[in-house]
Each structure stands twice: as C-alpha cells, then as structure tokens.
Design a protein around this motif. Structure first.
Motif, PDB file in Angstrom:
ATOM      1  N   GLN A  73       0.808  -1.339   0.210  1.00 55.27           N
ATOM      2  CA  GLN A  73       0.041  -0.054  -0.026  1.00 55.27           C
ATOM      3  C   GLN A  73       0.901   1.256   0.084  1.00 55.27           C
ATOM      4  N   HIS A  75       3.999   1.746  -1.518  1.00 52.93           N
ATOM      5  CA  HIS A  75       4.751   1.779  -2.659  1.00 52.93           C
ATOM      6  C   HIS A  75       3.974   1.429  -4.025  1.00 52.93           C
ATOM      7  N   LEU A  76       3.012   0.966  -3.838  1.00 53.62           N
ATOM      8  CA  LEU A  76       2.031   0.848  -5.044  1.00 53.62           C
ATOM      9  C   LEU A  76       0.724   1.265  -4.993  1.00 53.62           C
ATOM     10  N   SER A  77       0.298   1.227  -6.408  1.00 56.17           N
ATOM     11  CA  SER A  77      -1.113   1.845  -6.562  1.00 56.17           C
ATOM     12  C   SER A  77      -2.137   0.501  -6.449  1.00 56.17           C
ATOM     13  N   ARG A  78      -3.432   0.894  -6.180  1.00 52.89           N
ATOM     14  CA  ARG A  78      -4.340  -0.238  -5.901  1.00 52.89           C
ATOM     15  C   ARG A  78      -4.118  -1.160  -6.847  1.00 52.89           C
ATOM     16  N   GLU A  79      -4.131  -0.863  -8.289  1.00 51.68           N
ATOM     17  CA  GLU A  79      -4.146  -1.763  -9.526  1.00 51.68           C
ATOM     18  C   GLU A  79      -2.737  -2.888  -9.429  1.00 51.68           C
ATOM     19  N   GLU A  80      -1.779  -2.036  -9.046  1.00 56.08           N
ATOM     20  CA  GLU A  80      -0.558  -2.900  -8.746  1.00 56.08           C
ATOM     21  C   GLU A  80      -0.555  -3.957  -7.554  1.00 56.08           C
TER      22      GLU A  80
END
Length: 196
Positions: A73, A75-80
C-alpha cells in the motif's frame, strides 16, 4: 498442510484428473483466443527433483502477510497491489490485464484469476529494491529453500550481520522474495505457478 505456491508441469496442467488444472488450462486458452492471443500450450514437463536445479518451484506461505500488505500500500497503486497479490494462477507471458475465469481453484472457491509473470515480476522487483532485499536470498526455490532460509534462522543471522530495510520485518521480506522468485521461475521455466 497449509498453502503452497508451486510450479505445474504439462501433465498436471493439461490433465483430466479431478485435482488437475485441465479445466482452467482449457478456459484460459479459450479466453486467450477470444482476445486474439495465441493459446498457452508450451508448458514444460515437470522434471525429476534435483535440489538447487531450479527446475521446480515450491514454497509454503507461513508468516503473516500484514507487513507485506502495508508495504504494498505504501509503494504501489491499488491496481499494482491487485496484480501482485490478487492472482491464483501465474503464467509466464505478458497479459495487459488479469484474466478472470469463473472456475473454482484450490485457493479460491468462486473463481480463478490469471496474471502475467512479467507484470508481477516488475512490481516485485520494485518492492525488492524498496526493502533492499539482499543478494544472499535463495534464488532456486525448488524444495522450500526460501521458506527454510527465512524460518530456520539463516535470514536472522544475515540480518544481524547485514541489517537494512529488509531486516526490519523478515515476514515482509519473505513475501517480497516469494513473489519475486515465483515470477522469475515462471518466466525462466515457462511454466505456471499456482496456489495449492
């Protein structure tokens, strides 16, 4: 018992057995054709086990995933996050987006989500960089090598000698390494990785 990530050879992938993956393999190929993509038919045969050969993949999901979820959460987007964490089958070729199949799998009772290993690999590499995952982390994971390295003390010993962001939470580092090595194995061997 428990949950494992394992590689699957051609016989099991295309097999008709009740606990095989034939129904999912057929549904995936149907969906790939619908999208104008070639079917996935070049699955290698499962090789005889030779420790350290890198011909098979098997790791057990033991630690808590809470820290890994927080890392994602951060370091990444929700899609990632969905790409790296939401699949039930990993295939060795690129997919523009995950493929949802309305078929039960051993890990999900309602559906199977197929993700491309190159996409998962790119995200896992970013997470590995974020925590500075050490080069000493096992690379060949054919008989719980990664699981044992983290659970049986070798990772703790290295953390004491070589501390860094990775050593702040070894459970989180385990899952970063797990998804990284699973995607690497899938791409290298050309085989699916599944939850079992």
């Amino acid at each position: 018992m428990g949950v494992y990530l394992v590689s699957v050879g051609a016989e099991e992938w295309f097999g008709e057995e009740e606990d095989g993956w034939g129904e999912i393999a057929a549904a995936l190929n149907h969906e790939l054709r619908q999208q104008g993509l070639p079917p996935y038919e070049s699955v290698p045969e499962e090789m005889d086990f030779v420790r350290g050969s890198g011909q098979a993949f098997e790791e057990k999901l033991i630690p808590s995933m809470d820290g890994f979820g927080t890392l994602c959460q951060t370091h990444l987007s929700r899609e990632e996050v969905e790409t790296v964490c939401g699949w039930t089958v990993l295939v060795p070729f690129s997919l523009d987006e995950e493929i949802w199949l309305p078929i039960d799998s051993s890990y999900s009772e309602s559906s199977t989500t197929v993700a491309g290993a190159p996409q998962v690999l790119a995200i896992a590499e970013r997470l590995a960089t974020a925590i500075d995952l050490p080069a000493e982390t096992p690379q060949m994971c054919d008989n719980l090598d990664l699981t044992m390295w983290f659970m049986n003390g070798a990772a703790k010993e290295l953390a004491a000698a070589q501390p860094g962001p990775w050593s702040d939470d070894l459970d989180t580092a385990f899952y970063v390494a797990l998804f990284l090595r699973a995607a690497q194995h899938s791409v290298r061997r050309g085989c699916p990785i599944v939850y079992a």
